[in-house]
Scaffold this active site. Structure first.
Site, PDB file in Angstrom:
ATOM      1  N   ARG A 248       0.718  -1.124   0.073  1.00  7.10           N
ATOM      2  CA  ARG A 248      -0.133  -0.280   0.041  1.00  7.10           C
ATOM      3  C   ARG A 248       0.929   0.947   0.156  1.00  7.10           C
ATOM      4  NH1 ARG A 248      -2.722   0.715   4.971  1.00  7.10           N
ATOM      5  NH2 ARG A 248      -0.916   1.729   5.557  1.00  7.10           N
ATOM      6  N   HIS A 252      -3.904   4.389   4.775  1.00 12.35           N
ATOM      7  CA  HIS A 252      -4.901   3.346   4.540  1.00 12.35           C
ATOM      8  C   HIS A 252      -5.751   4.483   3.398  1.00 12.35           C
ATOM      9  CE1 HIS A 252      -8.144   0.734   5.269  1.00 12.35           C
ATOM     10  NE2 HIS A 252      -9.056   1.541   5.766  1.00 12.35           N
ATOM     11  N   TYR A 261       2.782   4.641  12.367  1.00 11.84           N
ATOM     12  CA  TYR A 261       2.998   3.725  12.337  1.00 11.84           C
ATOM     13  C   TYR A 261       4.094   2.761  11.264  1.00 11.84           C
ATOM     14  CZ  TYR A 261      -0.985   2.894   8.534  1.00 11.84           C
ATOM     15  OH  TYR A 261      -1.644   3.605   7.913  1.00 11.84           O
TER      16      TYR A 261
HETATM   17  C1  LIG Z   1     -16.386  -5.960  10.140  1.00 12.11           C
HETATM   18  C2  LIG Z   1     -15.472  -5.077   9.729  1.00 12.11           C
HETATM   19  N1  LIG Z   1     -14.693  -4.754  10.120  1.00 12.11           N
HETATM   20  C3  LIG Z   1     -13.801  -3.340  10.492  1.00 12.11           C
HETATM   21  C4  LIG Z   1     -13.836  -2.475  10.023  1.00 12.11           C
HETATM   22  C5  LIG Z   1     -13.092  -1.038   9.082  1.00 12.11           C
HETATM   23  N2  LIG Z   1     -12.165  -1.051   8.780  1.00 12.11           N
HETATM   24  C6  LIG Z   1     -11.718  -1.123   6.835  1.00 12.11           C
HETATM   25  S1  LIG Z   1     -10.986  -1.121   6.017  1.00 12.11           S
HETATM   26  C7  LIG Z   1     -10.169  -2.198   7.356  1.00 12.11           C
HETATM   27  C8  LIG Z   1      -8.151  -2.889   7.169  1.00 12.11           C
HETATM   28  C9  LIG Z   1      -9.018  -3.706   6.250  1.00 12.11           C
HETATM   29  O1  LIG Z   1      -7.308  -4.213   6.237  1.00 12.11           O
HETATM   30  P1  LIG Z   1      -6.831  -5.597   4.365  1.00 12.11           P
HETATM   31  O2  LIG Z   1      -8.191  -6.151   4.883  1.00 12.11           O
HETATM   32  O3  LIG Z   1      -5.559  -6.137   4.598  1.00 12.11           O
HETATM   33  O4  LIG Z   1      -7.236  -4.307   3.070  1.00 12.11           O
HETATM   34  P2  LIG Z   1      -6.520  -2.866   2.945  1.00 12.11           P
HETATM   35  O5  LIG Z   1      -7.141  -1.691   3.381  1.00 12.11           O
HETATM   36  O6  LIG Z   1      -5.244  -2.618   3.544  1.00 12.11           O
HETATM   37  O7  LIG Z   1      -6.194  -2.983   1.478  1.00 12.11           O
HETATM   38  C10 LIG Z   1     -11.105  -2.319   8.751  1.00 12.11           C
HETATM   39  C11 LIG Z   1     -10.098  -3.259  10.313  1.00 12.11           C
HETATM   40  C12 LIG Z   1     -14.613  -2.955   8.446  1.00 12.11           C
HETATM   41  N3  LIG Z   1     -15.107  -2.111   7.391  1.00 12.11           N
HETATM   42  N4  LIG Z   1     -15.221  -3.397   8.278  1.00 12.11           N
END
Ligand SMILES: Cc1ncc(C[n+]2csc(CCOP(=O)(O)OP(=O)(O)O)c2C)c(N)n1
Ligand SMILES: [Mg+2]
Length: 335
Positions: A248, A252, A261
């Site tokens: 990435r 975020h 971080y």
């Molecule tokens: C069930 C749920 N828990 C928490 C969130 C908040 N949230 C949104 S994106 C994210 C991180 C996801 O990380 P990853 O799956 O590695 O995807 P990336 O953003 O790194 O592409 C979180 C915790 C959410 N949208 N849905």
């Protein structure tokens, strides 16, 4: 003369140029969205930067006239290939009435467009996986020859919906392809605090399907494995799990400060694997792209991004009454 890697995969020079163009389009739209956000013009950005090769390589291996996709919020490269336009993406970023995903209701990145067979998704991560598996069940029941393709982040592969969807797809040998875009972070949580196994693909064995880890910064490598998975799915052999390892390159989202971080040094190292210059170098080495044609491509894309931005900025917002549409059944309505 020895064949180039793309020729060995059955791809023409035009195909790989198109791949590159879609990758660059996704990147330039994304960069513009950050500028618009920092200028206070759009509320939120969630980026594809660093993941374009995985997205476009995979999308190219599908049949965009037939297959159904359930993309996650970073998949600008996937939806561009499936036919969502730069203008439509900008309309979504500006939350305007003409946004095809939700008429300006949803956050950007919540893709959904029936005419391009893009399933609508919601914010809880991984809920798109059981949906894609359900659509694959429909393909099997109706004996239709489409496959479904669903993506998610590696952090999201820890969510319960992942287990339920993967297990059902495995038990019923459904024509679905699950691609995890492993960008090494789930917001601020690094990979080693997300998984106890080495690879996300190690999980496939528990669901009775093949699992493969691939370099997600190389669109040709990703194309190859997704094509194999699509062929398997179409011939009734069932689902596959693919882990595309990428990085990435942004925070975020536009609401996150990654300096809290992640060290700058790590980011610098990973930038060397940026899929855009890497694929540009491949195309130049294969004699398909040169400085002049690259400049022409960038100018063409820049004009499209400018036009999309102007159009979306000037477009009207939805009327307040529109908030109730698609929520309650309307008299005489068909929706
Ligand atoms: C069930 C749920 N828990 C928490 C969130 C908040 N949230 C949104 S994106 C994210 C991180 C996801 O990380 P990853 O799956 O590695 O995807 P990336 O953003 O790194 O592409 C979180 C915790 C959410 N949208 N849905
Ligand atoms: Mg992640």
């Amino acid at each position: 003369m020895a064949h180039s890697r793309h020729e060995e995969l059955g791809l023409t020079n035009e195909d790989v140029l198109q791949m590159y163009e879609t990758m660059v389009m996704a990147r330039r739209l994304d960069e513009r969205m950050w500028l618009l956000n920092r200028a206070g013009k759009i509320p939120f950005v969630i980026s594809c930067q660093g993941q374009e090769a995985a997205q476009v390589g995979a999308a190219f291996a599908l049949n965009k006239e037939k297959d159904w996709i359930a993309p996650y919020y970073r998949d600008m490269g996937v939806v561009l290939h499936f036919g969502m336009t730069p203008r439509e993406l900008m309309l979504s970023a500006f939350a305007k009435a003409e946004d095809p995903n939700s008429g300006g209701r949803q956050m950007p990145g919540h893709f959904g467009q029936r005419k391009n067979r893009i399933l609508t998704g919601s914010s809880p991560v991984t809920t798109q996986l059981p949906h894609a598996v359900g659509v694959a069940l429909a393909a099997k029941m109706k004996k239709e020859d489409f496959v479904t393709f669903v993506t998610l982040g590696e952090g999201s592969s820890n969510q319960g919906d992942f287990h339920e969807g993967m297990n059902f797809a495995g038990v019923h040998k459904l024509p679905t392809i699950v691609m995890v875009e492993n960008n090494k972070y789930a917001i601020s949580v690094p990979l080693e605090k997300q998984l106890a196994c080495e690879n996300v693909s190690d999980r496939a064995v528990g669901y009775g399907m093949p699992g493969v880890t691939v370099d997600g910064t190389d669109p040709l490598d990703v194309f190859k494995v997704v094509k194999e998975a699509a062929d398997r799915a179409r011939s009734g052999e069932g689902p596959s799990l693919i882990e595309a390892v990428c990085y990435r390159l942004t925070a975020h989202s536009s609401d996150d400060d990654h300096r809290l971080y992640r060290d700058a040094e790590e980011l610098e190292q990973e930038r060397k694997l940026d899929p855009i210059p890497k694929f540009s170098a491949y195309l130049k080495e294969a004699g398909i792209l040169d400085e002049a044609s690259e400049k022409e491509l960038e100018e063409r894309i820049s004009a499209i991004v400018n036009e999309a931005t102007d159009y979306a900025e000037k477009a009207p917002y939805a009327e307040p009454e529109y908030a109730l549409r698609h929520v309650y059944k309307e008299e005489g309505g068909d929706e």
